[in-house]
Scaffold this motif. Sequence first.
Motif, mmCIF file in Angstrom:
data_model
loop_
_atom_site.group_PDB
_atom_site.id
_atom_site.type_symbol
_atom_site.label_atom_id
_atom_site.label_comp_id
_atom_site.label_asym_id
_atom_site.label_seq_id
_atom_site.Cartn_x
_atom_site.Cartn_y
_atom_site.Cartn_z
ATOM 1 N N GLY A 1 6.225 -2.534 -13.608
ATOM 2 C CA GLY A 1 6.395 -3.629 -11.770
ATOM 3 C C GLY A 1 4.766 -3.874 -12.357
ATOM 4 O O GLY A 1 4.052 -3.229 -12.993
ATOM 5 N N ASN A 2 4.515 -4.415 -10.779
ATOM 6 C CA ASN A 2 3.686 -5.543 -10.705
ATOM 7 C C ASN A 2 2.413 -4.654 -10.244
ATOM 8 O O ASN A 2 2.364 -3.645 -9.511
ATOM 9 N N THR B 1 -0.916 -0.122 -7.029
ATOM 10 C CA THR B 1 -2.292 -0.334 -6.243
ATOM 11 C C THR B 1 -1.821 -0.573 -4.390
ATOM 12 O O THR B 1 -2.427 0.033 -3.687
ATOM 13 N N LEU B 2 -1.034 -1.336 -3.910
ATOM 14 C CA LEU B 2 -0.653 -1.281 -2.942
ATOM 15 C C LEU B 2 -0.103 -0.269 -2.199
ATOM 16 O O LEU B 2 0.133 0.147 -1.125
ATOM 17 N N ILE C 1 -8.336 -3.111 5.490
ATOM 18 C CA ILE C 1 -9.294 -4.602 5.400
ATOM 19 C C ILE C 1 -8.469 -4.948 3.887
ATOM 20 O O ILE C 1 -7.635 -5.614 3.789
ATOM 21 N N ALA C 2 -8.991 -4.330 2.689
ATOM 22 C CA ALA C 2 -8.456 -4.293 1.563
ATOM 23 C C ALA C 2 -6.980 -4.790 1.567
ATOM 24 O O ALA C 2 -6.621 -5.292 0.854
ATOM 25 N N LEU D 1 -8.143 -7.578 -5.083
ATOM 26 C CA LEU D 1 -8.264 -6.398 -4.129
ATOM 27 C C LEU D 1 -7.938 -5.441 -4.927
ATOM 28 O O LEU D 1 -7.654 -4.513 -4.624
ATOM 29 N N ALA D 2 -6.958 -5.619 -6.351
ATOM 30 C CA ALA D 2 -6.599 -4.234 -6.511
ATOM 31 C C ALA D 2 -7.723 -3.234 -7.069
ATOM 32 O O ALA D 2 -8.094 -2.225 -6.947
ATOM 33 N N ASP D 3 -8.545 -3.733 -7.473
ATOM 34 C CA ASP D 3 -9.345 -3.071 -8.631
ATOM 35 C C ASP D 3 -10.377 -2.755 -7.339
ATOM 36 O O ASP D 3 -10.938 -1.732 -7.855
ATOM 37 N N GLN D 4 -10.503 -3.458 -6.542
ATOM 38 C CA GLN D 4 -11.699 -3.244 -5.115
ATOM 39 C C GLN D 4 -10.933 -1.702 -4.328
ATOM 40 O O GLN D 4 -11.921 -0.237 -3.948
ATOM 41 N N ILE D 5 -9.777 -1.844 -4.307
ATOM 42 C CA ILE D 5 -8.954 -0.172 -3.566
ATOM 43 C C ILE D 5 -9.410 0.931 -4.154
ATOM 44 O O ILE D 5 -9.353 1.423 -4.023
#
Length: 284
Positions: free
Chosen positions: A1-2, A7-8, A196-197, A223-227
């Motif tokens: 998957g994506n 990550t979400l 927020i992320a 954003l995924a890397d930030q999380i």
Amino acid sequence: GNPAVLTLAEADAELQRLTILKRNHADEQYLARRSLRELPGIIASLSQRLSDFTADLDTATAHAADPMTIGNRTSSREDATDILGQWLNSLPECDREGRRLPIGTYRGLRFGLVRQPQYAPDIYLEGAATRQSMLSRDHHGPRAILNALDRLASAYDSECARVRQDLSIAQAQLRDYQARLGMPFLHEVYLSQLTIARDQLKAGLSDAATEADGKPLPDVSELADQIKALKAAQAIEVAPQRIGKRRSSAEEPVTARIRRRMEAILASDPVIEPDAQTRILHIP
């Protein structure tokens, strides 16, 4: 998957965990406030009870060899059975209300009967504190009374030890709750940043071009890397919060046990002392 979608999902799970930890923290703060209101009174009551029991222990020890008094007569242990039997035979029938009947002194402490129409009589031993034990319905004559007095007098050491232990626990918990009260939730900043992320990543995956304030959204991969970076930085720090929660959960029954015991003592003093031939008033 994506990868961003995965990550979400991980962010959602982490936020759910943080929400539970924050709720636990709020529960601990509530418990600390409540305990700080209640524990000083419990400690004062336990301290007074320990002082009373210690005084009675000292009296019983100092007068261990003294003769008994039954009514206005002084008696040795050998003669006490007959004299006590005569005293019991002189009693009128128990009335509907029952009554407390002083008998005399034993080892420097006052003793007597509590007669109730529906139950076997109680024997009490009284000094600074009053302790009480129910006699057997079938055996409540002179020998049963003398045996009950022996049990009550010999139990002062264990009573002092029990109250001393409860007092020590209550004092330690008071210090612990004083230290905890007002402590902020340690992961508030992490929770805010991750929220927020996560919201930005969710919006990015839904093809939203901008945030609510009109600013362009970062790329979903960023954003995924930030999380992932947020989670990696905080994973080790979250663990002590869970340990603290387990400790709080283990401590609360002790506080509740002391609170219930003191409520029972304050609401219905004297204490009923358990033994093999008596009805037991159980204090959890």
